[in-house]
Design an enzyme around this catalytic site. Sequence first.
Site, mmCIF file in Angstrom:
data_model
loop_
_atom_site.group_PDB
_atom_site.id
_atom_site.type_symbol
_atom_site.label_atom_id
_atom_site.label_comp_id
_atom_site.label_asym_id
_atom_site.label_seq_id
_atom_site.Cartn_x
_atom_site.Cartn_y
_atom_site.Cartn_z
ATOM 1 N N ARG A 39 0.161 -1.673 0.441
ATOM 2 C CA ARG A 39 -0.166 0.273 -0.395
ATOM 3 C C ARG A 39 0.945 0.873 -0.086
ATOM 4 O O ARG A 39 0.714 2.338 -0.204
ATOM 5 C CB ARG A 39 -0.977 -0.109 1.162
ATOM 6 C CG ARG A 39 -1.986 -0.839 1.230
ATOM 7 C CD ARG A 39 -2.628 -1.320 2.225
ATOM 8 N NE ARG A 39 -4.008 -1.524 2.000
ATOM 9 C CZ ARG A 39 -5.399 -2.010 2.773
ATOM 10 N NH1 ARG A 39 -4.884 -1.507 3.973
ATOM 11 N NH2 ARG A 39 -6.269 -2.381 2.322
ATOM 12 N N LYS A 200 -18.950 -15.380 4.606
ATOM 13 C CA LYS A 200 -20.193 -15.386 5.104
ATOM 14 C C LYS A 200 -20.687 -15.124 3.211
ATOM 15 O O LYS A 200 -20.378 -14.432 2.734
ATOM 16 C CB LYS A 200 -20.049 -13.931 5.686
ATOM 17 C CG LYS A 200 -20.210 -14.210 7.250
ATOM 18 C CD LYS A 200 -20.709 -12.954 7.706
ATOM 19 C CE LYS A 200 -19.971 -13.094 9.302
ATOM 20 N NZ LYS A 200 -20.078 -11.363 10.035
ATOM 21 N N GLY A 353 -7.408 -7.958 -0.021
ATOM 22 C CA GLY A 353 -8.199 -9.160 1.003
ATOM 23 C C GLY A 353 -7.434 -10.060 1.527
ATOM 24 O O GLY A 353 -6.589 -9.926 1.076
ATOM 25 N N GLY A 376 -12.241 -4.560 0.792
ATOM 26 C CA GLY A 376 -14.091 -4.641 1.771
ATOM 27 C C GLY A 376 -14.015 -3.322 0.857
ATOM 28 O O GLY A 376 -15.165 -3.338 -0.394
HETATM 29 P P1 AMP Z 1 -14.188 -13.309 3.988
HETATM 30 O O1 AMP Z 1 -14.110 -12.590 5.524
HETATM 31 O O2 AMP Z 1 -16.132 -13.740 4.548
HETATM 32 O O3 AMP Z 1 -13.986 -12.684 2.755
HETATM 33 O O4 AMP Z 1 -14.072 -14.640 4.949
HETATM 34 C C1 AMP Z 1 -12.306 -15.161 5.011
HETATM 35 C C2 AMP Z 1 -12.457 -15.784 5.815
HETATM 36 O O5 AMP Z 1 -13.394 -17.001 5.752
HETATM 37 C C3 AMP Z 1 -10.994 -16.969 6.155
HETATM 38 O O6 AMP Z 1 -10.346 -16.256 7.147
HETATM 39 C C4 AMP Z 1 -10.691 -17.862 6.229
HETATM 40 O O7 AMP Z 1 -10.661 -18.373 6.854
HETATM 41 C C5 AMP Z 1 -12.712 -18.233 6.328
HETATM 42 N N1 AMP Z 1 -13.082 -19.509 5.360
HETATM 43 C C6 AMP Z 1 -13.391 -20.100 4.345
HETATM 44 N N2 AMP Z 1 -13.431 -20.990 3.809
HETATM 45 C C7 AMP Z 1 -13.787 -21.210 5.336
HETATM 46 C C8 AMP Z 1 -14.814 -22.489 5.854
HETATM 47 N N3 AMP Z 1 -15.441 -24.017 4.733
HETATM 48 N N4 AMP Z 1 -15.372 -22.523 7.175
HETATM 49 C C9 AMP Z 1 -14.873 -21.575 7.491
HETATM 50 N N5 AMP Z 1 -14.753 -20.461 7.433
HETATM 51 C C10 AMP Z 1 -14.164 -20.007 6.023
#
Ligand code: AMP
Length: 396
Positions: A39, A200, A353, A376
């Site tokens: 960055r 999520k 990210g 984000g």
């Molecule tokens: P996000 O912030 O929604 O992009 O999520 C990123 C996070 O999703 C990372 O920290 C991963 O460890 C988690 N993640 C990816 N796959 C899985 C899974 N199958 N179960 C739980 N967490 C997950």
Amino acid sequence: MSINKKTIEDIDVKNKKVLVRCDFNVPQDDDGNITDDKRIVESLKTIKYLIDNNAKIILCSHLGRPKGEFNEKYSLKPIAKRLSELLNIKVKMATDVIGENAKKLVSELNDGEVMLLENVRFHKEEEENDLIFAKELANFAEIYVNDAFGTAHRAHASTAGVANYLPAVAGYLIEKEIDILGGVLDNPQRPFVAILGGKKVSDKIGVIENLINKADSIIIGGGMAYTFFKAQGFEIGKSICEEDRLELAKELLEKANSKNVKILLPVDIVCTNEISENGNAITVEANNIPADFIGVDIGEKTIEVFAHELEKAKTIMWNGPMGVFEIDKFAKGTNAIARVLANLDAITIIGGGDSASAIEKCGLADKMTHISTGGGASLEYIEGKVLPGIECLNNK
Ligand code: AMP
């Protein structure tokens, strides 16, 4: 798409005091050493342009979450040091944001010199977009340049409020991010394949909805996939699932189907009894996860299926890991997808990210067309949302 906002080239910055909002929110180790300076490096083009034009340059940024009070741990001093090395000139570091020291340094600033204010989030007014605080910042300068793409989705005092008081234009980094992300969304070379992962579904509903209108196929991996599996009646064991989004997941699948957009979900899953280095790892069919197990990565067959789809693509946009990639044994799917992208001729856009860190960790960053500096912010942009840090800038 080119940005419809004025940029630093549309305004006379010569000999002017210019306040530049950068995104110096970089990762650091426990001793405060910067572990990834991407960055900072990405901010150099704007700063060098201002130096070359003899502007008096006042930089500001946030770092971490100091919760509105001074905290040495979140000081921008290490940033000033790194910037000085990269620019090969001394960047003067203020000990406060809008206090006596900052005012003194600004008043002493000569043409072509660069200074950095302390962490704007040392004041709670920053995140409140307090206009008195924004005006104090604006008082330092004659022109405001926003170049903090990573924070452009936040309406804070230094990212938006300050634009009420000064001519406000975009820096080169914001211009580049919007050109690339906007270009892909408006007029992608097809086939256009989007890859979505991460935890999520709720965070990415808007993104999926918007991409259904733009992409040819959408690959869904990571924790998000299990909500889609359950929506189709699969047994998902103890895998992460958003029960209140099952209906929505079904609707999204139907919508994609009606628009002839292919949605690819994993066909096999690596699952474990425990999300830790000590957990075991077994691969099962996606519709056959044992009751006590947690799905944590995509399996080998899935990697092949996804790779096959990606090999046909001319444009790929990736946001979110394919599994719990922070744990090496569950990072294979994410790393494999990174390697597939690295070997393709397609335009590859990484939405910042976690997917960006996975790619950096694999040493494949220079094989991608573009890695966004804003996780984000890029997601909100892809979702079609207005980014306040860009909206507030002067129109062309
Ligand atoms: P996000 O912030 O929604 O992009 O999520 C990123 C996070 O999703 C990372 O920290 C991963 O460890 C988690 N993640 C990816 N796959 C899985 C899974 N199958 N179960 C739980 N967490 C997950």
